[in-house]
Design a protein around this motif. Structure first.
Motif, mmCIF file in Angstrom:
data_model
loop_
_atom_site.group_PDB
_atom_site.id
_atom_site.type_symbol
_atom_site.label_atom_id
_atom_site.label_comp_id
_atom_site.label_asym_id
_atom_site.label_seq_id
_atom_site.Cartn_x
_atom_site.Cartn_y
_atom_site.Cartn_z
ATOM 1 N N UNK A 1 -23.070 28.883 6.391
ATOM 2 C CA UNK A 1 -23.954 27.939 5.725
ATOM 3 C C UNK A 1 -25.284 28.577 5.359
ATOM 4 N N UNK A 2 -26.123 27.769 4.735
ATOM 5 C CA UNK A 2 -27.505 28.138 4.447
ATOM 6 C C UNK A 2 -28.330 27.830 5.693
ATOM 7 N N UNK A 3 -29.156 28.761 6.128
ATOM 8 C CA UNK A 3 -29.975 28.590 7.327
ATOM 9 C C UNK A 3 -31.445 28.673 6.961
ATOM 10 N N UNK A 4 -32.248 27.785 7.538
ATOM 11 C CA UNK A 4 -33.689 27.820 7.300
ATOM 12 C C UNK A 4 -34.360 28.879 8.170
ATOM 13 N N UNK A 5 -33.799 29.143 9.334
ATOM 14 C CA UNK A 5 -34.309 30.143 10.275
ATOM 15 C C UNK A 5 -33.325 31.310 10.293
ATOM 16 N N UNK B 1 -29.410 37.682 4.423
ATOM 17 C CA UNK B 1 -30.145 37.949 3.192
ATOM 18 C C UNK B 1 -31.027 36.742 2.891
ATOM 19 N N UNK B 2 -32.259 37.028 2.565
ATOM 20 C CA UNK B 2 -33.188 35.964 2.230
ATOM 21 C C UNK B 2 -32.892 35.391 0.859
ATOM 22 N N UNK B 3 -32.848 34.081 0.764
ATOM 23 C CA UNK B 3 -32.675 33.371 -0.494
ATOM 24 C C UNK B 3 -33.751 32.299 -0.547
ATOM 25 N N UNK B 4 -34.019 31.726 -1.695
ATOM 26 C CA UNK B 4 -35.027 30.668 -1.760
ATOM 27 C C UNK B 4 -34.710 29.533 -0.778
ATOM 28 N N UNK B 5 -35.618 29.268 0.123
ATOM 29 C CA UNK B 5 -35.435 28.186 1.085
ATOM 30 C C UNK B 5 -34.847 28.609 2.417
ATOM 31 N N UNK B 6 -34.555 29.887 2.614
ATOM 32 C CA UNK B 6 -34.015 30.304 3.908
ATOM 33 C C UNK B 6 -33.194 31.576 3.849
ATOM 34 N N UNK B 7 -32.059 31.545 4.561
ATOM 35 C CA UNK B 7 -31.203 32.726 4.698
ATOM 36 C C UNK B 7 -29.743 32.343 4.535
#
Length: 62
Positions: free
Chosen positions: A28-32, A9-15
């Motif tokens: 974790x939060x992923x940029x790609x 799911x897309x979130x501000x700053x990545x996925x």
């Protein structure tokens, strides 16, 4: 086609990876967008491959 358990799911700053069964964020939060990781989690679920992909996507953040 059945509903996938893990989706990006897309979130501000990545996925982030959402677990539909557990109804919570996974990992974790992923940029790609972690396409290969999602394919492995929804497919064969080979633990060694999942760990290798997690390390790869974490390294991409640095």
């Amino acid at each position: 086609m059945s509903r996938r358990r893990f989706v990006a799911r897309g979130i501000p700053g990545g996925y982030r990876v959402w677990d539909n069964r557990g109804k919570r964020w996974w990992g974790d939060h992923y940029e790609v967008c972690p396409d290969e990781l999602l394919a492995e989690l929804n497919g064969a679920r080979d633990q060694a491959r999942v760990v290798a992909l997690l390390k790869r996507y974490r390294a991409m953040r640095r």
